[in-house]
Motif scaffolding. Structure first.
Motif, PDB file in Angstrom:
ATOM      1  N   PRO A 262      96.327 -43.155  52.484  1.00  0.00           N
ATOM      2  CA  PRO A 262      97.082 -44.408  52.577  1.00  0.00           C
ATOM      3  C   PRO A 262      96.287 -45.615  53.037  1.00  0.00           C
ATOM      4  N   LEU A 263      95.101 -45.430  53.642  1.00  0.00           N
ATOM      5  CA  LEU A 263      94.398 -46.558  54.230  1.00  0.00           C
ATOM      6  C   LEU A 263      93.463 -47.202  53.216  1.00  0.00           C
ATOM      7  N   ALA A 264      93.782 -48.435  52.832  1.00  0.00           N
ATOM      8  CA  ALA A 264      92.971 -49.157  51.857  1.00  0.00           C
ATOM      9  C   ALA A 264      91.585 -49.458  52.392  1.00  0.00           C
ATOM     10  N   ALA A 265      91.426 -49.510  53.707  1.00  0.00           N
ATOM     11  CA  ALA A 265      90.128 -49.825  54.304  1.00  0.00           C
ATOM     12  C   ALA A 265      89.079 -48.781  53.964  1.00  0.00           C
ATOM     13  N   PHE A 266      89.487 -47.579  53.571  1.00  0.00           N
ATOM     14  CA  PHE A 266      88.543 -46.500  53.283  1.00  0.00           C
ATOM     15  C   PHE A 266      88.684 -46.004  51.844  1.00  0.00           C
ATOM     16  N   SER A 267      88.979 -46.888  50.941  1.00  0.00           N
ATOM     17  CA  SER A 267      89.222 -46.492  49.548  1.00  0.00           C
ATOM     18  C   SER A 267      87.998 -45.880  48.892  1.00  0.00           C
ATOM     19  N   SER A 268      86.796 -46.229  49.378  1.00  0.00           N
ATOM     20  CA  SER A 268      85.570 -45.700  48.772  1.00  0.00           C
ATOM     21  C   SER A 268      84.959 -44.554  49.576  1.00  0.00           C
ATOM     22  N   LEU A 269      85.663 -44.092  50.595  1.00  0.00           N
ATOM     23  CA  LEU A 269      85.117 -43.052  51.463  1.00  0.00           C
ATOM     24  C   LEU A 269      85.115 -41.705  50.743  1.00  0.00           C
ATOM     25  N   GLN A 270      84.088 -40.907  51.006  1.00  0.00           N
ATOM     26  CA  GLN A 270      83.955 -39.591  50.379  1.00  0.00           C
ATOM     27  C   GLN A 270      85.062 -38.657  50.861  1.00  0.00           C
ATOM     28  N   ARG A 271      85.664 -37.960  49.887  1.00  0.00           N
ATOM     29  CA  ARG A 271      86.744 -37.007  50.185  1.00  0.00           C
ATOM     30  C   ARG A 271      86.590 -35.808  49.243  1.00  0.00           C
ATOM     31  N   ASP A 272      85.862 -34.793  49.698  1.00  0.00           N
ATOM     32  CA  ASP A 272      85.615 -33.610  48.878  1.00  0.00           C
ATOM     33  C   ASP A 272      86.693 -32.556  49.136  1.00  0.00           C
ATOM     34  N   PRO A 273      87.335 -32.020  48.094  1.00  0.00           N
ATOM     35  CA  PRO A 273      88.307 -30.941  48.292  1.00  0.00           C
ATOM     36  C   PRO A 273      87.643 -29.742  48.963  1.00  0.00           C
ATOM     37  N   ILE A 274      88.343 -29.165  49.948  1.00  0.00           N
ATOM     38  CA  ILE A 274      87.740 -28.053  50.690  1.00  0.00           C
ATOM     39  C   ILE A 274      88.806 -27.071  51.171  1.00  0.00           C
ATOM     40  N   GLY A 275      89.718 -26.702  50.283  1.00  0.00           N
ATOM     41  CA  GLY A 275      90.701 -25.679  50.625  1.00  0.00           C
ATOM     42  C   GLY A 275      92.058 -26.233  50.977  1.00  0.00           C
ATOM     43  N   ARG A 276      92.849 -25.392  51.642  1.00  0.00           N
ATOM     44  CA  ARG A 276      94.248 -25.703  51.919  1.00  0.00           C
ATOM     45  C   ARG A 276      94.566 -25.578  53.401  1.00  0.00           C
ATOM     46  N   THR A 277      95.630 -26.266  53.809  1.00  0.00           N
ATOM     47  CA  THR A 277      96.058 -26.215  55.212  1.00  0.00           C
ATOM     48  C   THR A 277      96.668 -24.854  55.541  1.00  0.00           C
ATOM     49  N   PRO A 278      96.500 -24.381  56.772  1.00  0.00           N
ATOM     50  CA  PRO A 278      97.038 -23.070  57.165  1.00  0.00           C
ATOM     51  C   PRO A 278      98.499 -23.150  57.605  1.00  0.00           C
ATOM     52  N   ASP A 279      99.354 -23.754  56.777  1.00  0.00           N
ATOM     53  CA  ASP A 279     100.773 -23.802  57.094  1.00  0.00           C
ATOM     54  C   ASP A 279     101.562 -23.563  55.808  1.00  0.00           C
ATOM     55  N   PRO A 280     102.873 -23.396  55.906  1.00  0.00           N
ATOM     56  CA  PRO A 280     103.659 -23.045  54.707  1.00  0.00           C
ATOM     57  C   PRO A 280     103.537 -24.051  53.567  1.00  0.00           C
ATOM     58  N   ARG A 281     103.213 -25.316  53.873  1.00  0.00           N
ATOM     59  CA  ARG A 281     103.122 -26.304  52.800  1.00  0.00           C
ATOM     60  C   ARG A 281     101.826 -26.179  52.009  1.00  0.00           C
ATOM     61  N   ASN A 282     100.788 -25.578  52.627  1.00  0.00           N
ATOM     62  CA  ASN A 282      99.548 -25.273  51.914  1.00  0.00           C
ATOM     63  C   ASN A 282      98.991 -26.484  51.178  1.00  0.00           C
ATOM     64  N   ARG A 283      98.894 -27.592  51.888  1.00  0.00           N
ATOM     65  CA  ARG A 283      98.427 -28.834  51.277  1.00  0.00           C
ATOM     66  C   ARG A 283      96.899 -28.878  51.210  1.00  0.00           C
ATOM     67  N   PRO A 284      96.357 -29.641  50.254  1.00  0.00           N
ATOM     68  CA  PRO A 284      94.900 -29.697  50.105  1.00  0.00           C
ATOM     69  C   PRO A 284      94.225 -30.426  51.265  1.00  0.00           C
ATOM     70  N   MET A 285      93.088 -29.887  51.729  1.00  0.00           N
ATOM     71  CA  MET A 285      92.275 -30.527  52.752  1.00  0.00           C
ATOM     72  C   MET A 285      91.063 -31.173  52.089  1.00  0.00           C
ATOM     73  N   VAL A 286      90.463 -32.120  52.798  1.00  0.00           N
ATOM     74  CA  VAL A 286      89.279 -32.795  52.282  1.00  0.00           C
ATOM     75  C   VAL A 286      88.197 -32.804  53.348  1.00  0.00           C
ATOM     76  N   ALA A 287      86.945 -32.959  52.892  1.00  0.00           N
ATOM     77  CA  ALA A 287      85.791 -33.060  53.788  1.00  0.00           C
ATOM     78  C   ALA A 287      85.140 -34.419  53.596  1.00  0.00           C
ATOM     79  N   GLY A 288      84.618 -34.962  54.691  1.00  0.00           N
ATOM     80  CA  GLY A 288      83.954 -36.256  54.644  1.00  0.00           C
ATOM     81  C   GLY A 288      82.471 -36.115  54.345  1.00  0.00           C
ATOM     82  N   LYS A 289      81.749 -37.196  54.551  1.00  0.00           N
ATOM     83  CA  LYS A 289      80.323 -37.202  54.237  1.00  0.00           C
ATOM     84  C   LYS A 289      79.532 -36.464  55.310  1.00  0.00           C
TER      85      LYS A 289
END
Length: 367
Positions: A262-289
């Motif tokens: 949601p933060l426009a200030a970091f629109s160009s920041l690196q966000r590499d997919p790196i698995g899922r959250t350990p909760d029932p929603r199992n949402r995607p996690m990201v890794a930074g630089k």
């Protein structure tokens, strides 16, 4: 046969009988009247319970006691403790049965990644979800702000659009004076980790002691401190925050794992997919630089959390380049350990095959 009593004798006996009966009746009436009058004139004794004062009524919900708030001051934060030659310290071994082989030397406000004193054990504290109200070593200091009120507790106009305008403006310079324009909880929390399973958004105001003052919507939590690296190499942060999770390391934003970015200030920041959250929603996690760190060097670090209503969760992990990790269920992404600045108990959460790895090595960044 001759009768024993004559007619006159029987009349006399009957007269005596009826006279005796009448006397008894009169006696009973007289005695009953006396008893009745005596009881009627006796004053009745009454036992009464003491009057019970009604309990004091609570103030309306979310009312802020500004006078009391202004009189209180947060506890001072002591300076960081940095040890140049930890091997020269004579620290006795503590007989504490925790699953920590070795840890770094920690002082409040500063810490380290990687190796510490061999054989030293440190208690893994139960700090709650957002931290402890008691000042502890090896912890970042957090403050909670409510963007729905000014610093004096007066309501201000607010909306989701306004909330993100505040976040983006703060994220451009990380000047906390901007947040100080809004109402702040007096209580500061001390946290060694940011691993918060799915909870109601009101958990944050409750943890900071302002459940009756701050409604669980449009709040911002800002944590800061210093960490000391105990390795030389590369690291990176990973995770996911619902709604807001941003990490600033060495005065640079290195991770924005906020929900739906949601933060426009970091629109160009690196966000590499790196698995899922350990909760029932199992949402995607990201890794930074990736970040270069040097052993023994102190780095400032800040964590930004936020929620604009509903449920909140936060999973902040750390990866050390070149370290071997077990794999998640997808067979590809690593099961990273929780980012911790010092030993801390993980809260109860839904464990599964993609749960974070339990760190057996020393902490790469500590306080």
């Amino acid at each position: 046969m001759k009768q024993f009593f004559g007619r006159k004798s029987r009349r006399a006996l009957a007269t005596v009988f009826f006279v005796s009966l009448a006397l008894h009746v009169v006696a009973v009436l007289i005695f009953g009247t006396i008893k009745f009058v005596t009881e009627a004139m006796r004053e009745e004794t009454v036992f009464e319970a003491a009057a019970i004062a009604p309990p004091p009524q609570k103030e309306p919900e979310y009312t802020v006691n500004i006078q009391q708030r202004n009189q209180s001051t947060p506890p001072p934060r002591p300076p960081a403790i940095v040890v140049n030659n930890p091997s020269d310290l004579d620290i006795p071994e503590l007989d504490i049965d925790v699953n920590v082989d070795s840890v770094s030397v920690y002082g409040r406000g500063g810490g380290g990644f990687g190796g510490g004193l061999s054989g030293v054990r440190e208690m893994a504290l139960d700090l709650g979800l957002f931290g402890s109200q008691r000042a502890i070593s090896g912890a970042l200091v957090g403050r909670l702000y409510d963007t729905k009120m000014d610093k004096n507790g007066a309501p201000v106009d607010f909306s989701t659009r306004k909330y993100f305008e505040i976040l983006n403006e703060f994220a451009r310079g990380w000047n906390e004076s901007l947040l100080e324009e809004f109402y702040r909880a007096d209580t500061e929390l001390y946290s060694r980790q940011f691993f918060i399973p799915l909870v109601q958004a009101e958990a944050a105001p409750e943890a900071f002691g302002v459940k009756d003052e701050i409604k669980p919507i449009y709040w911002i939590a800002h944590y800061e401190g210093e960490v000391v690296s105990s390795i030389s190499g590369r690291i990176r942060f990973a995770g996911q925050g619902d709604n807001i999770l941003v990490v600033r390391f060495d005065r640079k934003v290195v991770l924005d794992a906020s929900l739906e970015r949601p933060l426009a200030a970091f629109s160009s920041l690196q966000r590499d997919p790196i698995g899922r959250t350990p909760d029932p929603r199992n949402r995607p996690m990201v890794a930074g630089k990736w970040i270069d760190v040097r052993r023994g060097t102190s780095y400032p670090i800040e964590i930004l959390l936020g929620e604009y209503g509903g449920l909140f969760s936060c999973y902040l992990l750390v990866e050390v380049d070149g370290e071997n990790y077990s794999k998640q269920s997808d067979g590809k992404n690593p099961r990273l350990p929780v980012f911790q600045t010092a030993p801390a108990k993980l809260p109860k959460y839904v464990e599964g095959k993609d749960a974070p790895e339990i760190r057996k090595k020393p902490y790469p960044l500590g306080l």
